[in-house]
Design an enzyme around this catalytic site. Structure first.
Site, PDB file in Angstrom:
ATOM      1  N   GLY A  13      31.324  47.683  26.021  1.00  0.00           N
ATOM      2  CA  GLY A  13      30.055  48.305  25.380  1.00  0.00           C
ATOM      3  C   GLY A  13      28.813  47.692  25.247  1.00  0.00           C
ATOM      4  N   GLY A  15      25.181  47.439  23.057  1.00  0.00           N
ATOM      5  CA  GLY A  15      24.571  47.814  21.785  1.00  0.00           C
ATOM      6  C   GLY A  15      23.007  47.120  21.914  1.00  0.00           C
ATOM      7  CB  ALA A  16      20.129  47.464  19.751  1.00  0.00           C
ATOM      8  CB  SER A  18      25.409  42.136  21.829  1.00  0.00           C
ATOM      9  OG  SER A  18      25.925  43.291  20.971  1.00  0.00           O
ATOM     10  CB  VAL A  20      30.995  44.146  23.232  1.00  0.00           C
ATOM     11  CG1 VAL A  20      32.564  43.796  22.765  1.00  0.00           C
ATOM     12  CG2 VAL A  20      30.093  44.199  22.132  1.00  0.00           C
ATOM     13  CE  LYS A  35      28.849  42.702  18.706  1.00  0.00           C
ATOM     14  NZ  LYS A  35      28.168  43.872  18.493  1.00  0.00           N
ATOM     15  CG  ASP A 125      23.594  47.493  12.018  1.00  0.00           C
ATOM     16  OD1 ASP A 125      23.100  48.463  11.864  1.00  0.00           O
ATOM     17  OD2 ASP A 125      23.765  46.923  12.931  1.00  0.00           O
ATOM     18  CE  LYS A 127      24.917  50.071  14.972  1.00  0.00           C
ATOM     19  NZ  LYS A 127      24.038  49.692  15.841  1.00  0.00           N
ATOM     20  CG  ASN A 130      28.445  48.473  13.921  1.00  0.00           C
ATOM     21  OD1 ASN A 130      28.645  47.999  15.211  1.00  0.00           O
ATOM     22  ND2 ASN A 130      27.086  48.242  13.404  1.00  0.00           N
ATOM     23  CG  ASP A 145      28.585  44.684  15.066  1.00  0.00           C
ATOM     24  OD1 ASP A 145      29.076  43.592  15.683  1.00  0.00           O
ATOM     25  OD2 ASP A 145      28.283  45.355  15.815  1.00  0.00           O
ATOM     26  CB  THR A 164      18.494  54.572  15.145  1.00  0.00           C
ATOM     27  OG1 THR A 164      18.740  53.302  14.933  1.00  0.00           O
ATOM     28  CG2 THR A 164      18.071  54.472  16.610  1.00  0.00           C
TER      29      THR A 164
END
Ligand code: ADP
Ligand code: MG
Length: 311
Positions: A13, A15-16, A18, A20, A35, A125, A127, A130, A145, A164
């Site tokens: 996947g 993310g903003a 990184s 993974v 990561k 963080d 959300k 995560n 994370d 966000t």
């Protein structure tokens, strides 16, 4: 070179900050998630100290840290591989969801936070992206994370959290131009309130296409429980949510207090939640779009993100 110790086995996947990957340790043949973070995202000098703290974390509902190394351009975090995917992707497939299921999830989240906070770590963080699942079998949470905010440069981290902000505590938004280091564990507890709210009705307590309005509603904790969707939900559940979505961080429930709340200790309501499925499906789609929109490419516009306090 430690990177050569691993076989890269596909992407898990993005993310903003990184990408993974799934990796296999050549020697032990064990699988991990790796990561990879651009070094430009990190300006921290004391990385090693942070990583040592993160490595000591050991809890059944928290993704453990295995190894860390860096090159001139990248930072590599090798962590426990979990195979259940994102929690929200999984629950949106469910035809049936009740307060009982919501409670199973929230309880694990609180237990992992109680642990993290007791060892002096604030996640910062929290959300849905995560909240991962350990495996495909059940709803065992793997919180991911934690501590990442310590590795990322403050401005880089703030850029996306404030881009966000649906899950971000009012004091974080309030402090947007100050050094964002002073937050206490109470910032995590706010996010628990947002997550618990969504788990019960399938939509978020604070939502607006206009980021200014969104900031304003968060900073005033202005939200409600629309009758159509909340009428069958217990008063304990609503009270539980209220205990977190409190502007004053000193008055907000701690993880320990929350674990003693009647919503978690009394017999849970197990009737299926009406409208839940349609709502959560819609929300997951919206959230995916949001996360894409506010990805790494976003140029953070402080003026835009700065809420208007008057009016
Ligand atoms: P974000 O949390 O913003 O989605 P991340 O870089 O943390 O970005 O992760 C990107 C995606 O990679 C996650 O959403 C998740 O689907 C997957 N992922 C992250 N960590 C792991 C892990 N330890 N095991 C399996 N998949 C992971
Ligand atoms: Mg993540």
């Amino acid at each position: 070179m430690p990177l050569a110790d691993y076989i890269l086995d596909g992407e898990l996947g993005r993310g903003a900050f990184s990408i993974v990957y799934r990796v296999i340790d050549r020697k032990s043949k064990k699988e991990f998630a790796m990561k990879v973070i651009d070094r430009k995202s990190s300006s921290k000098a004391a990385l090693q100290t942070e990583i040592e703290i993160m490595k000591k974390v050991s809890h059944p509902n928290i993704v453990t840290m295995h190894e860390y190394f860096e090159s001139t351009e990248k930072i590599y975090l090798v962590v426990e591989l979990v195979t259940g995917g994102q929690l929200f992707d999984k629950i949106m497939e469910k035809k049936f969801f009740s307060e009982k299921e919501a409670r199973v999830i929230v309880k694990q989240l609180l237990e992992s936070l109680q642990y993290l906070h007791s060892v002096g770590i604030v996640h910062r963080d929290l959300k849905p992206e995560n909240l991962l699942l350990k495996n495909e079998k059940d709803l065992t949470i793997a919180l991911s994370d934690f501590g990442l905010s310590k590795i990322l440069a403050d401005d880089v981290f703030m850029k996306t959290t404030c881009g966000t902000p649906s899950y971000v505590a009012p004091e974080v938004l309030n402090n947007i131009n100050n050094a964002p280091t002073a937050y206490t564990e109470a910032v995590d507890m706010w996010s628990v309130g947002v997550i618990a709210y969504i788990l019960m009705c399938g939509f978020p307590p604070f939502y607006s296409d206009d980021i200014r309005k969104l900031f304003e509603s968060i900073m005033a904790a202005s939200y409600d429980f629309p009758e159509k969707y909340w009428k069958n939900i217990s008063k304990e559940a609503k009270h539980f949510v209220n205990c977190f979505l409190t502007v004053d961080p000193a008055k907000r429930y701690t993880a320990k207090q929350a674990l003693e709340h009647p919503w978690l200790t009394l017999a849970p309501q197990s009737a299926p939640l009406p409208h839940w499925n349609d709502q959560i499906k819609k929300y997951v789609v919206i959230r995916r779009e949001e996360s894409k929109k506010f990805g790494a490419e976003l140029v953070f516009n402080t003026k835009l993100a700065q809420p208007t306090t008057q009016s």
